[in-house]
Design an enzyme around this catalytic site. Structure first.
Site, mmCIF file in Angstrom:
data_model
loop_
_atom_site.group_PDB
_atom_site.id
_atom_site.type_symbol
_atom_site.label_atom_id
_atom_site.label_comp_id
_atom_site.label_asym_id
_atom_site.label_seq_id
_atom_site.Cartn_x
_atom_site.Cartn_y
_atom_site.Cartn_z
ATOM 1 C CG HIS A 96 -1.710 0.694 0.838
ATOM 2 N ND1 HIS A 96 -1.443 2.273 1.146
ATOM 3 C CD2 HIS A 96 -3.151 0.830 0.971
ATOM 4 C CE1 HIS A 96 -2.988 3.454 1.462
ATOM 5 N NE2 HIS A 96 -3.619 2.409 1.467
ATOM 6 C CD GLU A 168 -5.047 1.462 -2.820
ATOM 7 O OE1 GLU A 168 -6.752 1.267 -2.584
ATOM 8 O OE2 GLU A 168 -3.837 1.765 -2.447
#
Ligand code: PGA
Length: 248
Positions: A96, A168
């Site tokens: 992430h 993302e």
């Protein structure tokens, strides 16, 4: 392809709050479309309590937000794949952008964690994405393809087919500035083309996904669901996203 919606709770919720949230979701699981798989990734401290709530049902899977690649050892503060398996964890988010930015996650550790997750039959959700500067410089596709190649290094074809990817854009995370679905789809198509084995791998979009914009992403050919942060912290908004994520 079946869609997948994953709630990334990040550093939110005490055990009691997490239990309340999962109970709220369990109350509405019968509204979840059959064509959408669902997972939630609470903080480590709430994994056991949430795992107990999820026991005996198969509609909501359990995920973790990161892990170490070694099975055990002198790694103060870290959590290993066998520890997650012990709690019934089926998915782990790896790479992430917040962990890349604040917790020294690198392309190399992402790759090590991908190998470790697959070795322990935990599905890695590998996140890639570009910064605003990279986007402005026209480097989006180069960046995400490079991150994808690095993450997949030395995985077998069979292993690659078992992963999940998440695109993302960093500038879209937590900002309310979601990427245009067509734009995201085009970047995700590029990610899919990075390796022949990614043809049938699920690629999730993440970055300010809300109940109002999910259907726009679900309509795109290369978007197979979503990785949801802020909007996964309330049962009603997360459930609305799950309903809107059914592939069409
Ligand atoms: P957001 O976060 O939905 O709050 O933008 C997404 C993520 O970081 O996974």
């Amino acid at each position: 392809m079946k869609a997948l919606v994953v709630g990334n709770w990040k550093m939110h919720d005490t055990i009691a709050q997490a239990v309340q949230l999962v109970d709220g979701l369990l109350a509405v699981v019968d509204q979840f479309p059959d064509t959408v798989d669902v997972a939630i990734a609470p903080p480590f401290t709430a994994l056991q309590a949430v795992s107990e709530r999820l026991r005996g049902q198969s509609r909501i899977a359990l995920g973790a937000q990161t892990m170490h690649w070694e099975d055990a050892g002198p790694f103060t503060g870290e959590i290993s794949p066998p520890m997650l398996k012990d709690l019934g964890v089926g998915y782990v988010i790896i790479g992430h952008s917040e962990r890349r930015a604040f917790c020294a996650e690198t392309d190399e550790t992402v790759n090590k964690k991908a190998h470790a997750a697959l070795k322990h039959a935990i599905t890695p959700i590998i996140a890639v994405g570009e910064s605003l500067d990279e986007k402005s410089a026209g480097q989006t596709k180069t960046k995400v393809v490079m991150q994808t190649h690095a993450a997949l290094r030395d995985l077998t074809s069979n292993q690659i087919r078992q992963i999940v990817l998440a695109y993302e854009p960093i500038w879209a995370i937590g900002t309310g500035r979601s990427d245009d679905p067509r734009n995201a789809d085009s970047t995700m198509q590029e990610i899919r083309s990075a390796n022949a084995e990614l043809q049938d791998v699920r690629i999730l979009y993440g970055g300010s996904v809300k109940p109002q914009n999910m259907a726009g992403y679900a309509a795109m050919p290369n978007i197979d669901g979503a990785l949801v942060g802020g909007a996964s912290l309330a049962a009603d908004s997360f459930a609305a996203i799950v309903r809107a994520a059914a592939p069409r």
